[in-house]
Design a protein around this motif. Structure first.
Motif, short mmCIF file in Angstrom:
data_model
loop_
_atom_site.label_atom_id
_atom_site.label_comp_id
_atom_site.label_asym_id
_atom_site.label_seq_id
_atom_site.Cartn_x
_atom_site.Cartn_y
_atom_site.Cartn_z
N UNK A 91 103.69 37.33 25.26
CA UNK A 91 102.38 37.97 25.28
C UNK A 91 101.44 37.28 24.30
N UNK A 92 100.24 37.01 24.76
CA UNK A 92 99.16 36.54 23.90
C UNK A 92 98.07 37.60 23.89
N UNK A 93 97.35 37.69 22.77
CA UNK A 93 96.25 38.64 22.68
C UNK A 93 95.00 37.95 22.18
N UNK A 94 93.85 38.46 22.57
CA UNK A 94 92.60 37.90 22.09
C UNK A 94 92.30 38.36 20.67
N UNK A 95 92.73 39.56 20.34
CA UNK A 95 92.60 40.04 18.96
C UNK A 95 93.67 41.09 18.71
N UNK A 96 94.14 41.15 17.46
CA UNK A 96 95.12 42.16 17.08
C UNK A 96 94.65 42.98 15.88
N UNK A 97 93.35 42.90 15.60
CA UNK A 97 92.75 43.69 14.54
C UNK A 97 91.28 43.92 14.90
N UNK A 98 90.60 44.68 14.06
CA UNK A 98 89.20 45.04 14.33
C UNK A 98 88.29 43.88 13.92
N UNK A 99 88.11 42.95 14.83
CA UNK A 99 87.30 41.78 14.51
C UNK A 99 86.69 41.19 15.77
N UNK A 100 85.62 40.44 15.60
CA UNK A 100 85.09 39.57 16.63
C UNK A 100 85.77 38.21 16.46
#
Length: 240
Positions: A91-100
């Motif tokens: 699995x890849x994610x575009x973000x894993x925290x509250x950020x741009x």
């Protein structure tokens, strides 16, 4: 050792959710039937790429009491990622925290948003034959509207099938009154339209609907949404 311990804990959570799912879902209108969790894979599994919509200064839409969708999207993504990884997916994610995820040095909100979307699209197209899911929440001026809805583009022949499976899962598992149909999008949904891979934007529900918003703010319902998407991905990829 910490990583192994985390995997054991998350694995137990997924299995516990699987056992509890039929009973929990029956409380909101589902029949008490078995739900597949661990699929018997006989083929190479594609990489799954997950996107939690918005983030950082861009909160997305919000509930009446000011809870932004960006955090709800992220919570669903993180739970879904764990479920997929326990089941053997990469699995890849575009973000894993509250950020741009805009490039450094970009100034101005509009320019940052444009850079952020370009970088998300680059991640979506970074793996050939990946399956991509963008997680969002919906909003409308009339609070009576509720229910998940899948958006897809005609840029990939598999998009409509994936959207249809996911829409069916939401009606089966979570929202028995949901009669919404999947919706074809255009260039206004940038990630869906320009992604080379099978891609669906999942609008999990309406934050403008008071009852649905209260559900979507809870960890329990967010886990159910994650499991619903997980089950749809399994069916799309494995036919079960």
């Amino acid at each position: 050792m910490k990583k192994i311990k985390r995997k054991i804990i998350v694995g137990a959570l997924v299995l516990a959710t699987a056992v509890a799912v039929p009973t929990a879902f029956s409380l909101i209108g589902r029949s008490n039937e078995a739900v597949p969790v661990i699929a018997d894979y006989t083929q190479q599994k594609p990489v799954i790429i997950l996107d939690a919509g918005h983030g950082g200064i861009d909160g997305g839409c919000s509930t009446a009491d000011g809870v932004p969708e960006k955090g709800i999207n992220l919570n669903i993504l993180l739970t879904l990622r764990d479920m997929l990884e326990i089941n053997g997916y990469e699995v890849k994610v575009t973000r894993d925290s509250d950020k741009s995820i805009h490039d450094k040095g970009i100034e101005g909100i509009a320019n940052q948003k444009s850079s952020d979307m370009d970088n998300r699209l680059e991640i979506f197209n970074s793996e050939p034959d990946a399956v991509c899911i963008s997680i969002h929440q919906n909003q409308f001026t009339d609070p009576k509207y509720s229910g998940a809805q899948m958006f897809y583009s005609d840029s990939n022949n598999s998009n409509e099938q994936l959207a249809g499976i996911l829409q069916k899962k939401f009606a089966e598992y979570l929202q028995p009154e949901n009669t919404r149909e999947i919706k074809l999008c255009g260039k206004e949904l940038f990630l869906c339209y320009y992604s080379d891979n099978p891609t669906v934007m999942v609008e999990c529900g309406f934050l403008s609907n008071p009852e649905e918003a209260e559900l979507l703010k809870t960890e329990e319902y967010q886990r159910k949404v994650a499991f619903t998407i997980f089950s749809g991905l399994n069916e799309f990829i494995c036919g079960k």
